[in-house]
Design a protein around this motif. Sequence first.
Motif, PDB file in Angstrom:
ATOM      1  N   LEU A 180      26.341 -10.865 120.351  1.00 49.62           N
ATOM      2  CA  LEU A 180      27.257 -10.733 119.286  1.00 49.62           C
ATOM      3  C   LEU A 180      26.614  -9.670 118.180  1.00 49.62           C
ATOM      4  N   TYR A 181      25.534 -10.042 117.800  1.00 46.55           N
ATOM      5  CA  TYR A 181      24.837  -9.256 116.643  1.00 46.55           C
ATOM      6  C   TYR A 181      24.455  -7.824 117.160  1.00 46.55           C
ATOM      7  N   ASP A 182      24.154  -7.464 118.401  1.00 45.42           N
ATOM      8  CA  ASP A 182      24.022  -6.142 118.899  1.00 45.42           C
ATOM      9  C   ASP A 182      25.380  -5.324 118.969  1.00 45.42           C
ATOM     10  N   TYR A 183      26.467  -6.125 119.383  1.00 46.91           N
ATOM     11  CA  TYR A 183      27.738  -5.399 119.317  1.00 46.91           C
ATOM     12  C   TYR A 183      28.283  -4.962 118.016  1.00 46.91           C
ATOM     13  N   TYR A 184      28.028  -5.893 117.045  1.00 47.17           N
ATOM     14  CA  TYR A 184      28.404  -5.713 115.637  1.00 47.17           C
ATOM     15  C   TYR A 184      27.432  -4.262 115.037  1.00 47.17           C
ATOM     16  N   ARG A 185      26.219  -4.396 115.431  1.00 49.07           N
ATOM     17  CA  ARG A 185      25.416  -3.280 114.794  1.00 49.07           C
ATOM     18  C   ARG A 185      25.621  -1.933 115.452  1.00 49.07           C
ATOM     19  N   GLN A 186      26.163  -1.897 116.478  1.00 49.68           N
ATOM     20  CA  GLN A 186      26.423  -0.880 117.140  1.00 49.68           C
ATOM     21  C   GLN A 186      27.896  -0.240 116.670  1.00 49.68           C
ATOM     22  N   ARG A 187      28.850  -1.146 116.572  1.00 52.31           N
ATOM     23  CA  ARG A 187      30.084  -0.640 116.509  1.00 52.31           C
ATOM     24  C   ARG A 187      30.712  -0.789 114.747  1.00 52.31           C
ATOM     25  N   TYR A 188      30.052  -1.593 114.125  1.00 52.12           N
ATOM     26  CA  TYR A 188      30.513  -1.594 112.582  1.00 52.12           C
ATOM     27  C   TYR A 188      29.726  -0.696 111.738  1.00 52.12           C
ATOM     28  N   VAL A 189      30.307   0.527 112.022  1.00 54.52           N
ATOM     29  CA  VAL A 189      29.602   1.891 111.372  1.00 54.52           C
ATOM     30  C   VAL A 189      30.501   2.652 110.615  1.00 54.52           C
ATOM     31  N   PRO A 190      30.282   3.376 109.523  1.00 54.30           N
ATOM     32  CA  PRO A 190      31.338   3.997 109.101  1.00 54.30           C
ATOM     33  C   PRO A 190      32.056   5.029 109.824  1.00 54.30           C
ATOM     34  N   ASN A 191      31.321   5.763 110.634  1.00 54.77           N
ATOM     35  CA  ASN A 191      31.993   6.697 111.500  1.00 54.77           C
ATOM     36  C   ASN A 191      32.827   6.157 112.645  1.00 54.77           C
ATOM     37  N   ASN A 192      32.966   4.625 112.797  1.00 55.99           N
ATOM     38  CA  ASN A 192      33.734   4.209 113.698  1.00 55.99           C
ATOM     39  C   ASN A 192      34.917   3.464 113.138  1.00 55.99           C
ATOM     40  N   ALA A 193      35.138   3.953 111.573  1.00 58.94           N
ATOM     41  CA  ALA A 193      35.886   2.709 110.686  1.00 58.94           C
ATOM     42  C   ALA A 193      37.042   3.864 109.966  1.00 58.94           C
ATOM     43  N   THR A 194      38.030   3.330 109.765  1.00 58.37           N
ATOM     44  CA  THR A 194      38.908   3.889 108.611  1.00 58.37           C
ATOM     45  C   THR A 194      39.171   2.826 107.605  1.00 58.37           C
ATOM     46  N   LEU A 195      39.318   3.472 106.394  1.00 60.68           N
ATOM     47  CA  LEU A 195      39.454   2.583 105.126  1.00 60.68           C
ATOM     48  C   LEU A 195      40.838   2.967 104.635  1.00 60.68           C
ATOM     49  N   ILE A 196      41.780   2.059 104.475  1.00 61.45           N
ATOM     50  CA  ILE A 196      43.106   2.632 103.941  1.00 61.45           C
ATOM     51  C   ILE A 196      43.268   1.708 102.494  1.00 61.45           C
ATOM     52  N   LEU A 197      43.685   2.561 101.477  1.00 57.23           N
ATOM     53  CA  LEU A 197      43.885   1.960 100.151  1.00 57.23           C
ATOM     54  C   LEU A 197      45.385   2.425  99.924  1.00 57.23           C
ATOM     55  N   VAL A 198      46.331   1.272  99.538  1.00 55.94           N
ATOM     56  CA  VAL A 198      47.605   1.694  98.961  1.00 55.94           C
ATOM     57  C   VAL A 198      47.998   0.838  97.894  1.00 55.94           C
ATOM     58  N   GLY A 199      48.479   1.346  96.865  1.00 54.74           N
ATOM     59  CA  GLY A 199      48.884   0.718  95.785  1.00 54.74           C
ATOM     60  C   GLY A 199      48.663   1.333  94.361  1.00 54.74           C
ATOM     61  N   ASP A 200      48.735   0.699  93.303  1.00 52.58           N
ATOM     62  CA  ASP A 200      48.693   0.981  92.072  1.00 52.58           C
ATOM     63  C   ASP A 200      47.307   1.311  91.525  1.00 52.58           C
ATOM     64  N   PHE A 201      46.837   2.824  91.873  1.00 54.44           N
ATOM     65  CA  PHE A 201      45.721   3.231  91.257  1.00 54.44           C
ATOM     66  C   PHE A 201      45.679   4.756  91.284  1.00 54.44           C
TER      67      PHE A 201
END
Length: 450
Positions: A180-201
Amino acid sequence: MTTQGENRSEIIEHKLLNGLKVLTKEVHAAPVASSYIWYKVGSRNERPGLTGVSHWVEHMLFKGTPKFSKEELGRFIEGNGGRWNAFTSNDYTAYYETLPADKISVALALESDRMQNSVFDPEEVEAERTVILSEREGYENTPQFVLREEVQATAYKAHPYQWGIIGWPSDLKTMTRDDLYDYYRQRYVPNNATLILVGDFDTADLLKQVEDYFGTLAPGESIAGPSTIEPEQRGERRVTVRKEGTLAYVAIVYHIPAAGHPDFYPLEVISTVLSMGKTSRFYRALVDKQLATSAYFYPDFSKDAGLAWTFAEAQVGVDPTTLEKALLEQIDRIQNEILTETELEKAINQTEAHFIFSLDSVSNQAAQIGYYETVYDYKYLDTYLENIRSVTREQIREAAQKYLTEDNRTVGYFQPVTPAGGGASSESATPAFHYMRQSAFFQAQGGVER
C-alpha cells in the motif's frame, strides 16, 4: 511560480513547476468554495495480486499524518463548517472538501499534507483490511454488484477493467502495508494530480496560497497507464450467477470507444431515449408492462475503451429470458428504426437539461471539471452541449448498428435461488449501482466511496 493558460468557459488553467495542474473557476453566487484533488490512479493501474489497492490507499489517507491525527483531520474540516469525503473508480481517486469561502485554505493545508505525508500505520492497515473485507461482503449481498462483477470479468479478457474497484478477496487478504505504502508513494505526487477550485474567491489571492501549500512538494517519476488494449470481441459471451435472492436481473454490455470519441454523443442520446424518465422506451416497454421495476442504458465515459451497460431488475416472477428479450427488442428498434424528429428533439432537450442541472452547485461544478480533466480533458465541457445539439437521427442509428451488436455483447443473468431453510432473502433494497449520469459520475461508473 505558476504559468497561466487561457480562460475557457470561465475555467482558468495554471501549472506549478512541480507539475501540479490547478483549474480555478470563480463563482460568487454564495460564500462557499470547493476543493477537489484528483489523482490519475484507479483500478486500471492495478495488477493481479494488487487489485483493490487504489481504494484501500484512499481509505488510508483518512488515518492521519505526523501533523494531523485521524481524529484531527475530521475536526479540522468539520470544525470549520465543511464537509469532505473521497471516492475511487476505474480511472481516478478523488478527495474533496466544501467549506465557507474564507476557510478554503483549510482544504489546501490538509490535501498538501496528506499528498505525501500519510503515515500508513501497520495497525491501521490491519484494521482497514477488516473494514474493506466487510465492505466487500456487504456488496456481495446485492445482486447488482455480483452480476456487474461477473459481467465485467467476462466482457474483458485482457484489460484491467476486468476487475472491480474494491478488488478480489484473495488480494485484500494478502496485501501488505508495504504494498500500500509503495503504491501511495509512487502515485500520490503533484505531477499525477489535478487540483480543482471553484467558488467565491479571488483567483490571484488563492493561487498564492496554492503555491505556498503545494509548491514545495517534490514531483515523482512519470507514471504510465496500462499498455494492454482489449482485443476485439468476436462473438456473444454469456454468464449466469445463481445466488440467494428474490428478483432476477439482466445485464447486457457492449464494448464502446474511450472517452472523447465522437460516437459518444449519439450514444448519450441513445441513453436518454432508452432510459431517461417515465416516457423513455425502456420504461414504457418494461416497467409499464410489469416486466421490470427499473431498466437503463448507460455508456461508460472512461479513459480506455469501456462498456455501454444495459441493466434491468425484473418484477417478481419474471425470468431473465423474458427480460432479455424485452431489452433486446428495444435495442433492435434503435438499430433499425429512425427516430421521429419529435423524439430526437425531446431527447436532446432532456440530455441538455440533465447536463445543466448537474452543474447546480460549486461542488458539482468542481467535480465535473475534475472528472472530465482526469478522464479526458476539461475542455470537453466547452463543446458538450453544441455537440449534443448536432446529433442526428441517422447518427443514432449508425452508432447503434456499429456497437450494439450480438458479436460485441456480453449477457449476464442473475438467477435468484431460494435461501437454504426457506428464510428471507438477504437481497438489499439499495442498489449497488443505478442509472445516474454525469453529476453522480462515480456511482454510474461503479465507483466506491469511503
